[in-house]
Every structure is written in structure tokens, then in C-alpha cells.
Design an enzyme around this catalytic site. Structure first.
Site, PDB file in Angstrom:
ATOM      1  N   GLY A  49       0.876  -1.110  -0.033  1.00  0.00           N
ATOM      2  CA  GLY A  49      -0.067  -0.100   0.069  1.00  0.00           C
ATOM      3  C   GLY A  49       0.848   1.180  -0.044  1.00  0.00           C
ATOM      4  CB  CYS A  91     -25.474 -10.215 -17.897  1.00  0.00           C
ATOM      5  SG  CYS A  91     -24.751 -10.255 -19.342  1.00  0.00           S
ATOM      6  CB  CYS A 107     -24.218 -14.406 -19.757  1.00  0.00           C
ATOM      7  SG  CYS A 107     -23.546 -13.473 -18.453  1.00  0.00           S
ATOM      8  CB  CYS A 122     -20.660  -9.084 -18.370  1.00  0.00           C
ATOM      9  SG  CYS A 122     -21.710 -10.341 -17.526  1.00  0.00           S
ATOM     10  CB  CYS A 125     -20.021 -11.401 -20.824  1.00  0.00           C
ATOM     11  SG  CYS A 125     -22.115 -11.273 -21.286  1.00  0.00           S
TER      12      CYS A 125
END
Ligand code: ZN
Lengths: 288, 189
Positions: free
Chosen positions: A29, A237, A240, A262, A268
């Protein structure tokens, strides 16, 4: 091979970037300064991510580039071509086949594995920049863990909007120490920042590299009375039928018709190939 | 300068250093993991793994400290020819090479500053052997718990208490390498 720089950069530059990556891994970080090089593409095209990828790639890798979840945008295609030419590396659009994935603005839906590296293109690495423009001051704030202002800003959001309005680049705390900008991924992706793969972040213009090792604790900043909400869209979606993915809204005709699909195009299409169907899937001829 | 000092570098530097870096990255990202690291050969007593690390990570921009065990004319010549790292005392070292005993006490190396914790030394400690039994490790890069045979416990516990400041370690034995970043919590098993 001697008069040719593998992956564009010379060996000394790659060593410098590699050392910065290792410091980033050792201090999760923390933004490690590095001497960013000019790359044959404009800033904003992910020169930080490109330099990190260049320092990581070997000829044995299989490289994938995604831009907002898609493999076929101009940006993604150029970066993929760049490494095909300069490193002779194999490329793929399939998340599961990739060993190194460079990304802008998304984490793939497919959970990544221990054998993968995810490289993020970062425009603004400093999560405190909007509070404090001076680098010397933000560096001091990180040194002293002075993150109170950040919390105040988030809480002001709640007071004003009833929730935290930040939808992208939602800040996280890494291993209980550094507040970090996860790059402009949707906050929907934040829970995936705790993963099995190595995550490396490169900011070219701002000359910073940072990292999240595998299985590192990554917590999205929040409050007891307003816990973090990754905010999932409330429809599946349309192609899909997935109910667990991040969706893009797409205008499909002049009458304002729209569909939700997606954002991760590889995920997808894989689901569609596996037989999953959505509301707007093409009607198939019945098999005899 | 004898022939030994002129040989032992990478035959294909861009590709070998890329592979070596990935190993260095993998072991540091997954403390306790032991991997093979080959490619460079320096004069004794430098192990193949340590020589490969030096060649991959060090250059004229990284002052290097050689502990007594590794501070020989042959090793110095090899470093001068292949790496060009200036040889310095502990207080100025970006990297340090030696046996664990020779590198100790480790509180003589820079641990970085609160604003730049990266300005610290990375130690390459040569061990007789490396094995995945011994001290218990937890922290970033480790799913539940990992184990690594360490030369001692106290020094690493004290180092971890300095986080985010502190030293990072590579351990080498023959062609094997493991690592321990400052973020790892170490307990006797
Ligand atoms: Zn879909």
C-alpha cells in the site's frame, strides 16, 4: 539479442523498476517513487502500467490487456501489440490463460490464481491528493497515519447524499496501515482486492509504484453506521444472465432502448459459450 | 583480474534477468516459499542463488555491503566487472551480502524513514540450507500460515515491529532462495 531491448526498456531501467516493485511488495500500500521513463505512447494510455508489465514479463508469459473490462478497445489492443512486438510475448483474451494481466478500471470477474499477476494502470496514485495538493504534506500524512481528514470527507458524503457517493477509486486501507487508491475501478470490485494473485500498480506521470501481495488484508473505508456497500446493479446481464457481475449500460437503438451487459467481455462470452442466456440473447433454432 | 571474475554472468541477460526477477518477486510475495534460482556464478563462497539475485537487482545505482565472509578480492572483482555496484559500509547499503552470522547484528543497517520506508537495506543472507520447517510465518502473501527455517527468531520479530520501516531479507542456499519481507510476523514453532 544484445542490441535489442527486451520489452522495450533497457536492463538498467528494468532493474530500477523491479527494485521499486519489490519495495512495494515489502510495504503493502505504500507508494514507492520511481524514475518513470518516456514510453512510445501518451500518458493516460497507462505508461505506468506498461513499465511495470515490461519489468515483469518473460518470454514464457501469456499476456492479457483489459480496458474497462474489454480486450478490444484501442488502448488495450495497442498495449497488447506493443508487447507482442517488443517482448515476443504470447497474448490472450482469456483470463484463465493469462499469467500477466494489465488492466485499466476493472478487476476480472474470474477469481485470479496464485500463478497470476494483475498490473493496474493508475492515473492518480495519491488517495489524499484531493484533500492536500502538496506531495510533501501527503507524504507526512501517510508517515503519521493521519487519515482523519479522509474519514471526514467520506462522512460529509454521507451527510450530503445519505451514502458515500464515491463510486470509483474508492479508498482502501491495506494491512491496517496505508490508505491506498485502488485506481479507478468501480467500488463493486473492491472486495476482490483480497486475492491470490500479486497486484501491482503503476502511475507513469506521477512516478509511483505500489503493490498488494496475495492474501493481504484490504478494507474499504467505512463507518459502523454506514458499512461499505459495493452496490450491485439490480438486474442480471442481458446476454448471459449473470446476477453477480459488474454491468455496463449499452444504448441499443435510436428509441432509447438499452441493455445491461457484463463489463468483463471475456467472462460474459465464456458464460454464453457455457449455455447461459439472458433477456436479450438471440433466439436459437431448436436442435433436432 | 582473473578469468573467474570475468565469467559467471548471464549469457542472455534480458531473458535470464526477467526470469530471475519473477522468482525474486514470487518468493518475496509469498514468504516461506522456496524456489530454484540459477543462472549466475560468482567466486566462492557466493551461492548461485545469491549471485543471480545480485546480477538481477544490483547495479551502479545500488551501494552494496559485503560482510566479512564474502569480502574477498575475487568476489569484489566479480562485482566490479559484472555489476558495478559501489562497495560501502553498512550505513549506506541498499543491499548487503554475507552469512547470517556475518551480517548480524542487523540493527546496523538503514531501515528507511517514516516518509520513505523504502530507503532501507535488503539483506541477502547465505544459509547452509533452506527448508520449509521451522519458524511460523503470518502476514501479507501468506494464506493461513507458512513455515521457514530461520537462523534465529528475535531479530525478525524486532524487525517486524518496525513496520512499515525495517529490513527485507532474501535467504539463499546453493540454488535455492526464499524471502522474508518486513511485513511478516514471525513466531517460534
Ligand atoms: Zn454477461
Amino acid at each position: 539479442m544484445s542490441d535489442y531491448n527486451f520489452a522495450y526498456l533497457d536492463e538498467q531501467t528494468k532493474r530500477m523498476i523491479r527494485r521499486a516493485i519489490l519495495k512495494g511488495i515489502a510495504i503493502p500500500g505504500y507508494q514507492v517513487p520511481f524514475a518513470s521513463r518516456e514510453m512510445p505512447m501518451p500518458y493516460g494510455w497507462g505508461t505506468g502500467g506498461v513499465q511495470v508489465s515490461a519489468a515483469c514479463l518473460t518470454p514464457d508469459d501469456s499476456f492479457k490487456v483489459i480496458d474497462q473490462g474489454a480486450d478490444d478497445t484501442t488502448n488495450a489492443v495497442s498495449i497488447r501489440k506493443f508487447f507482442e512486438h517488443t517482448a515476443g510475448v504470447a497474448t490472450t483474451e482469456h483470463t484463465v490463460d493469462a499469467t500477466v494481466i494489465q488492466t485499466r478500471h476493472r478487476i476480472p470477474e474470474e477469481p485470479l490464481t496464485e500463478d497470476q499477476i494483475l498490473v493496474y494502470q493508475v492515473p492518480i496514485p495519491e488517495p489524499l491528493r484531493f484533500l492536500e495538493p502538496r506531495e510533501t504534506e501527503t507524504r507526512k500524512m501517510h508517515a503519521l497515519e493521519e487519515y482523519g481528514l479522509m474519514h471526514v470527507k467520506l462522512y460529509e458524503d454521507i451527510a450530503r447524499h445519505g451514502n458515500i457517493a464515491t463510486a470509483y477509486a474508492y479508498p482502501v486501507k491495506v494491512e491496517d496501515r496505508y490508505v491506498m487508491d485502488p485506481s479507478p475501478i468501480p467500488k463493486f470490485d473492491n472486495p476482490k482486492l483480497e486475492m491470490a494473485a500479486i497486484q501491482l500498480f503503476g502511475a507513469g506521470r506521477e512516478q509511483r509504484i505500489y503493490a498488494i501481495p496475495p492474501y493481504t488484508k484490504v478494507v474499504s473505508l467505512d463507518f459502523e453506521d454506514h458499512p461499505f456497500d459495493p452496490s450491485k446493479a439490480d438486474h442480471p446481464c442481458d446476454l448471459c444472465g449473470a446476477e453477480h457481475t459488474y454491468l455496463d449500460e449499452v444504448i441499443i437503438d435510436d428509441e432509447g432502448g438499452r441493455m445491461f451487459v457484463c463489463s468483463d467481455t471475456d467472462y460474459c462470452s465464456k458464460r454464453q459459450a457455457d449455455g447461459h442466456r439472458g433477456r436479450l440473447s438471440p433466439i436459437e433454432e431448436a436442435a433436432e | 583480474m582473473d578469468i573467474q571474475s570475468l565469467s559467471g554472468g548471464f549469457e542472455n541477460a534480458p531473458v535470464q534477468s526477467a526470469h530471475a526477477f519473477r522468482t525474486a518477486l514470487n518468493v518475496l510475495s509469498r514468504p516461506g516459499t522456496i524456489m530454484e534460482l540459477r543462472g549466475a556464478n560468482a567466486p566462492a563462497p557466493v551461492s548461485e542463488a545469491a549471485a543471480t539475485l545480485l546480477l538481477t537487482l544490483c547495479d551502479p545505482e545500488t551501494p552494496l555491503y559485503l560482510a566479512d565472509t564474502h569480502d574477498t578480492k575475487e568476489v569484489r572483482d566479480w562485482i566490479a566487472f559484472h555489476i558495478g555496484a559501489p562497495l560501502v559500509g553498512r550505513a549506506h547499503a541498499h543491499f548487503a551480502l554475507g552469512t547470517w552470522e556475518a551480517l548480524s547484528p542487523i540493527n546496523t543497517f538503514p531501515i528507511g524513514t517514516p516518509e520513505y520506508p523504502d530507503r532501507s537495506t535488503t539483506l541477502i543472507a547465505e544459509l547452509d540450507e533452506l527448508n520449509e520447517h521451522g519458524a511460523s510465518l503470518t502476514g501479507p502473501g501468506i494464506k493461513d500460515r507458512a513455515h521457514l527455517g530461520l537462523p534465529e527468531i528475535d531479530a525478525f520479530q524486532m524487525n517486524a515491529c518496525l513496520f512499515p520501516l525495517g529490513l527485507d531479507f532474501y535467504f539463499t542456499a546453493g540454488t535455492r532462495v526464499a524471502a522474508l519481507p518486513r511485513s511478516t510476523k514471525v513466531e517460534a514453532d
